[in-house]
Write a protein that holds these residues in place. Structure first.
Motif, PDB file in Angstrom:
ATOM      1  N   PHE A   1       0.984  -1.228  -0.316  1.00  0.00           N
ATOM      2  CA  PHE A   1      -0.570   0.004  -0.019  1.00  0.00           C
ATOM      3  C   PHE A   1       0.835   1.459  -0.128  1.00  0.00           C
ATOM      4  N   TYR A   2       0.433   2.479  -0.465  1.00  0.00           N
ATOM      5  CA  TYR A   2       1.461   3.250  -0.375  1.00  0.00           C
ATOM      6  C   TYR A   2       0.507   3.893   1.283  1.00  0.00           C
ATOM      7  N   GLY A   3       1.022   5.040   1.797  1.00  0.00           N
ATOM      8  CA  GLY A   3       0.597   5.357   2.691  1.00  0.00           C
ATOM      9  C   GLY A   3      -0.306   6.583   2.651  1.00  0.00           C
ATOM     10  N   PRO A   4       0.583   8.077   3.514  1.00  0.00           N
ATOM     11  CA  PRO A   4      -0.754   9.355   3.549  1.00  0.00           C
ATOM     12  C   PRO A   4       0.224   9.925   2.484  1.00  0.00           C
ATOM     13  N   PHE A   5      -0.498  11.514   2.185  1.00  0.00           N
ATOM     14  CA  PHE A   5      -0.766  12.087   0.830  1.00  0.00           C
ATOM     15  C   PHE A   5      -0.936  13.289   2.068  1.00  0.00           C
ATOM     16  N   GLY A   6       0.237  14.470   2.215  1.00  0.00           N
ATOM     17  CA  GLY A   6      -0.240  14.686   3.431  1.00  0.00           C
ATOM     18  C   GLY A   6      -0.697  16.493   2.299  1.00  0.00           C
ATOM     19  N   ASP A   7      -0.740  16.700   1.375  1.00  0.00           N
ATOM     20  CA  ASP A   7      -0.839  18.128   1.187  1.00  0.00           C
ATOM     21  C   ASP A   7      -2.704  17.629   0.433  1.00  0.00           C
ATOM     22  N   PHE A   8      -3.456  18.143   1.902  1.00  0.00           N
ATOM     23  CA  PHE A   8      -5.242  18.071   0.786  1.00  0.00           C
ATOM     24  C   PHE A   8      -5.266  19.182   0.106  1.00  0.00           C
ATOM     25  N   SER A   9      -4.797  20.367  -0.081  1.00  0.00           N
ATOM     26  CA  SER A   9      -5.415  20.861  -1.143  1.00  0.00           C
ATOM     27  C   SER A   9      -4.255  20.845  -2.617  1.00  0.00           C
ATOM     28  N   ASP A  10      -3.654  19.679  -2.680  1.00  0.00           N
ATOM     29  CA  ASP A  10      -3.114  19.740  -4.360  1.00  0.00           C
ATOM     30  C   ASP A  10      -3.660  17.952  -4.901  1.00  0.00           C
ATOM     31  N   SER A  11      -5.050  17.939  -4.425  1.00  0.00           N
ATOM     32  CA  SER A  11      -5.532  17.125  -5.411  1.00  0.00           C
ATOM     33  C   SER A  11      -4.957  15.731  -6.402  1.00  0.00           C
ATOM     34  N   ALA A  12      -4.503  17.167  -7.521  1.00  0.00           N
ATOM     35  CA  ALA A  12      -3.944  16.519  -9.031  1.00  0.00           C
ATOM     36  C   ALA A  12      -2.996  15.279  -8.290  1.00  0.00           C
ATOM     37  N   ALA A  13      -1.863  16.267  -7.691  1.00  0.00           N
ATOM     38  CA  ALA A  13      -0.842  15.621  -6.716  1.00  0.00           C
ATOM     39  C   ALA A  13      -0.973  14.242  -6.521  1.00  0.00           C
ATOM     40  N   CYS A  14      -1.946  14.695  -5.433  1.00  0.00           N
ATOM     41  CA  CYS A  14      -2.767  13.316  -4.654  1.00  0.00           C
ATOM     42  C   CYS A  14      -3.024  12.087  -5.677  1.00  0.00           C
ATOM     43  N   GLU A  15      -3.719  12.339  -5.978  1.00  0.00           N
ATOM     44  CA  GLU A  15      -4.156  11.581  -7.448  1.00  0.00           C
ATOM     45  C   GLU A  15      -2.929  10.625  -8.431  1.00  0.00           C
ATOM     46  N   ALA A  16      -2.230  11.510  -8.936  1.00  0.00           N
ATOM     47  CA  ALA A  16      -0.673  11.368  -9.359  1.00  0.00           C
ATOM     48  C   ALA A  16      -0.032  10.255  -8.463  1.00  0.00           C
ATOM     49  N   GLN A  17       0.240  10.846  -7.751  1.00  0.00           N
ATOM     50  CA  GLN A  17       0.961   9.375  -6.414  1.00  0.00           C
ATOM     51  C   GLN A  17       0.597   8.423  -6.487  1.00  0.00           C
ATOM     52  N   PHE A  18      -0.959   8.409  -6.057  1.00  0.00           N
ATOM     53  CA  PHE A  18      -1.496   7.315  -6.008  1.00  0.00           C
ATOM     54  C   PHE A  18      -1.919   6.829  -7.518  1.00  0.00           C
ATOM     55  N   ARG A  19      -2.209   6.893  -8.473  1.00  0.00           N
ATOM     56  CA  ARG A  19      -1.535   6.372  -9.496  1.00  0.00           C
ATOM     57  C   ARG A  19      -0.108   5.053  -9.919  1.00  0.00           C
ATOM     58  N   ASN A  20       0.321   6.439  -9.848  1.00  0.00           N
ATOM     59  CA  ASN A  20       2.126   5.656  -9.593  1.00  0.00           C
ATOM     60  C   ASN A  20       1.758   4.853  -8.943  1.00  0.00           C
ATOM     61  N   ALA A  21       1.875   4.393  -7.211  1.00  0.00           N
ATOM     62  CA  ALA A  21       1.734   3.334  -6.608  1.00  0.00           C
ATOM     63  C   ALA A  21       0.738   2.126  -6.904  1.00  0.00           C
ATOM     64  N   PHE A  22      -0.744   2.475  -8.062  1.00  0.00           N
ATOM     65  CA  PHE A  22      -1.168   1.076  -8.215  1.00  0.00           C
ATOM     66  C   PHE A  22      -0.907   0.240  -9.724  1.00  0.00           C
ATOM     67  N   LEU A  23      -0.301   1.546 -10.201  1.00  0.00           N
ATOM     68  CA  LEU A  23       0.580   0.772 -11.118  1.00  0.00           C
ATOM     69  C   LEU A  23       1.371  -0.357 -11.012  1.00  0.00           C
ATOM     70  N   MET A  24       2.028   0.304 -10.148  1.00  0.00           N
ATOM     71  CA  MET A  24       3.376  -0.615  -9.527  1.00  0.00           C
ATOM     72  C   MET A  24       3.057  -1.919  -8.876  1.00  0.00           C
ATOM     73  N   GLY A  25       2.126  -1.492  -8.377  1.00  0.00           N
ATOM     74  CA  GLY A  25       1.588  -3.201  -8.121  1.00  0.00           C
ATOM     75  C   GLY A  25       0.470  -2.666  -6.547  1.00  0.00           C
ATOM     76  N   CYS A  26       0.417  -1.628  -6.307  1.00  0.00           N
ATOM     77  CA  CYS A  26      -0.467  -1.481  -4.777  1.00  0.00           C
ATOM     78  C   CYS A  26      -1.645  -1.735  -4.324  1.00  0.00           C
ATOM     79  N   ALA A  27      -2.078  -2.006  -3.589  1.00  0.00           N
ATOM     80  CA  ALA A  27      -3.611  -2.241  -3.786  1.00  0.00           C
ATOM     81  C   ALA A  27      -4.626  -1.279  -3.562  1.00  0.00           C
ATOM     82  N   GLY A  28      -3.860  -0.446  -3.093  1.00  0.00           N
ATOM     83  CA  GLY A  28      -4.396   1.156  -2.460  1.00  0.00           C
ATOM     84  C   GLY A  28      -3.487   1.891  -1.417  1.00  0.00           C
ATOM     85  N   ALA A  29      -4.084   2.910  -0.640  1.00  0.00           N
ATOM     86  CA  ALA A  29      -3.389   4.318  -0.139  1.00  0.00           C
ATOM     87  C   ALA A  29      -4.071   4.716   1.190  1.00  0.00           C
ATOM     88  N   TRP A  30      -3.428   5.186   1.809  1.00  0.00           N
ATOM     89  CA  TRP A  30      -4.389   6.151   3.146  1.00  0.00           C
ATOM     90  C   TRP A  30      -5.408   6.657   2.452  1.00  0.00           C
TER      91      TRP A  30
END
Length: 346
Positions: free
Chosen positions: A241-270
């Motif tokens: 799993f990817y863990g936390p993404f702390g900048d709640f104001s930057d949804s685009a960056a959060c989505e990009a980081q989560f998507r990288n983790a998903f493509l690499m094999g992570c099942a989810g994120a915090w």
């Protein structure tokens, strides 16, 4: 090191036998709740239908003078709600803290029959897993719990990253691992105060080309660690799993980081903020077009052998395996999400 024959034996008389396979569970987002805050506990009944996992947080972000209140709030939260197919987890305090023993003893004794997973912070090596494995077995036996409580390790120290393979295989109680970028950054003496995500100074420059200005390409600070964690987890048959993404104001960056983790094999994120729930739900569910194409591959190669041409592209047994990963996940998502089930045609 336990012998293979003893690996799946209970560690206490009367404790439940360890699971040999992880339960099939949708865990696209692990949503953190501060259980010492009454108004946040009051939102849990509504949250249960919106998230895949509700986690009562007892560790970081809980003030020292509120640790006991958080523990009691989690116990109350567990008692007051029926979670159904939504997971109930808690992140306990780290093993060198003065609160961890009471966290485990009180929670397992009071609501251990409802608890699915204990998230353990700052895991440094298999010895940490061995300790909590034995203690949980003793508490399960004393409380008469019939289903083993799983353990999820947070990878947030340099020592932990170094020992990631041994951590992944330390116990049949292992559920998975999450990246903990903030503590890991401090442990590595990284020069960033961000919680996950990239950094504009971590970049490479394009080659010089006459008088043309050189372009900087921002890199991913966490690519190496996520890849290493995914390999350790997948080889051990547990989840990453990817863990936390702390900048709640930057949804685009959060989505990009989560998507990288998903493509690499992570099942989810915090998800630490309600706005991140839908991001995680969207990212960690396969796209309908990908599912449709994957279904065509499986239909074109029913037994997974040989090769076929689909839309001018060759598909063989390797792409069949890739397609099966996508379709298997889509079926799990569809079982919980009727809207996506319709889009997937499942």
């Amino acid at each position: 090191m336990k012998t293979p024959r003893a690996f799946y034996q209970p560690l206490a008389i009367g404790a439940p036998a360890p699971l040999r396979e992880l339960p099939v569970q949708l865990e696209r987002m692990i949503h953190f709740v501060p259980p010492h805050v009454e108004k946040m506990r009051a939102k849990v009944p509504d949250l249960i239908s919106k998230v895949d996992v509700v986690l009562g947080n007892l560790e970081d972000a809980i003030p020292a003078d509120q640790k006991t209140a958080a523990r009691q709030g989690f116990i109350q939260m567990a008692r007051d709600n029926e979670f159904g197919t939504t997971g109930l987890w808690t992140r306990i305090n780290c093993l060198n803290s003065p609160w961890v023993l009471d966290d485990l003893i009180e929670i397992v004794t009071e609501v251990g029959d409802k608890l699915d997973v204990v998230m353990l912070p700052k895991v440094e090596g298999p010895w940490d897993i061995h300790y909590i494995d034995q203690l949980l077995a003793q508490l399960e036996a004393r409380a008469g719990i019939t289903r083993p409580i799983m353990v999820h390790a947070i990878l947030e120290t340099a020592e932990g990253v170094k020992n990631v393979d041994a951590i992944a295989t330390a116990s049949p109680r292992m559920h998975g691992m999450s990246l903990g970028p903030a503590d890991l950054a401090a442990s590595r003496a990284m020069k960033t105060t961000r919680v996950g995500g990239g950094h504009p100074d971590y970049a490479v420059l394009s080659d010089e080309a006459g008088e043309t200005a050189r372009t900087a390409y921002q890199q991913d600070l966490w690519h190496y660690t996520v890849a290493k964690m995914v390999d350790a987890c997948m080889s051990a048959g547990i989840k990453a799993f990817y863990g936390p993404f702390g900048d709640f104001s930057d949804s685009a960056a959060c989505e990009a980081q989560f998507r990288n983790a998903f493509l690499m094999g992570c099942a989810g994120a915090w998800s630490l903020h309600p706005s991140q729930i839908d991001i995680a739900k969207r990212v960690f569910s396969p796209e309908p077009k990908e599912v449709a194409f994957a279904l065509r591959i499986l239909e074109g190669m029913p037994d997974g052998t040989g090769a076929v041409m689909i839309d001018g592209k060759m598909q063989d047994d390797a792409t069949w395996k890739q397609a099966k990963v996508i379709v298997d996940l889509a079926r799990i998502v569809a079982a919980k999400d009727p809207d996506l089930a319709e889009l997937y045609g499942l």
